[in-house]
Design an enzyme around this catalytic site. Structure first.
Site, PDB file in Angstrom:
ATOM      1  N   ASP A 292      -6.841  -1.414  -4.757  1.00 35.97           N
ATOM      2  CA  ASP A 292      -7.983  -1.144  -3.876  1.00 35.97           C
ATOM      3  C   ASP A 292      -8.994  -0.229  -4.562  1.00 35.97           C
ATOM      4  O   ASP A 292     -10.207  -0.449  -4.474  1.00 35.97           O
ATOM      5  CB  ASP A 292      -7.516  -0.490  -2.573  1.00 35.97           C
ATOM      6  CG  ASP A 292      -6.575  -1.363  -1.761  1.00 35.97           C
ATOM      7  OD1 ASP A 292      -6.630  -2.607  -1.909  1.00 35.97           O
ATOM      8  OD2 ASP A 292      -5.777  -0.800  -0.990  1.00 35.97           O
TER       9      ASP A 292
ATOM     10  N   ASP B 212       0.861  -1.185   0.000  1.00 35.53           N
ATOM     11  CA  ASP B 212       0.000   0.000   0.000  1.00 35.53           C
ATOM     12  C   ASP B 212       0.893   1.229   0.000  1.00 35.53           C
ATOM     13  O   ASP B 212       2.016   1.193   0.513  1.00 35.53           O
ATOM     14  CB  ASP B 212      -0.904   0.015   1.227  1.00 35.53           C
ATOM     15  CG  ASP B 212      -2.093  -0.934   1.103  1.00 35.53           C
ATOM     16  OD1 ASP B 212      -2.429  -1.334  -0.029  1.00 35.53           O
ATOM     17  OD2 ASP B 212      -2.694  -1.258   2.138  1.00 35.53           O
TER      18      ASP B 212
END
Length: 157
Positions: A131, A114
């Protein structure tokens, strides 16, 4: 000549590899040291051991196997729901390409890579391109289904 199911499968595969490839390319740049800081958004490297908002991180290594089972189960379901798959091949390609990319991260890096950190006015969970593609894919799918149902109800009325 390809039938509509075969055409949908090709669209699904194309979108799958596009999303998967873009996500992995961005993650490669992040892993190689790309960083950015601003008043609103930072690009930083974080390995997420859980799912959204680090939920289920207590499952540790078992989470990736659970996710594989969920992805395979959903894929088998979709192959049996041909009309649903044909009508939403793009959305499912987005969701599966992104999902598989995140699962690959778990095997290769021990967690999902991330990097987008939004912090203007409040701190938001750190996330990645995959995402966003999952959210967009599911959102478009839900909107299209909603408007399809509305259209069907008007036809029946």
């Amino acid at each position: 000549m390809l039938n509509t199911t075969q055409q949908s499968l090709l669209v699904f595969i194309g979108v799958f590899f596009l999303i998967f490839g873009v996500d992995q390319a961005i993650k490669h740049a992040i892993l190689e040291g790309f960083r950015y800081e601003s008043l609103m958004i930072d690009i930083v490297l974080v390995f997420n051991k859980g799912v959204a908002f680090s939920l289920l991180s207590f499952l540790e290594g078992g989470l990736k196997y659970l996710q594989i089972l969920l992805i395979l189960g959903l894929f088998i379901f979709l192959m049996r729901q041909k009309e649903l798959f044909k009508n939403h091949a793009i959305e499912f390609g987005m969701v599966f390409g992104a999902g598989v990319s995140n699962v690959l991260d778990r095997f290769v890096h021990g967690g999902v890579v991330d990097y987008v950190y939004y912090h203007y006015g409040f701190d938001f969970a750190i996330f990645n391109f995959a995402d966003v593609m999952i959210d967009v894919g599911v959102g478009v799918l839900l909107l299209r289904q909603f408007f399809f149902k509305q259209k069907q109800n008007k036809i029946k009325a």
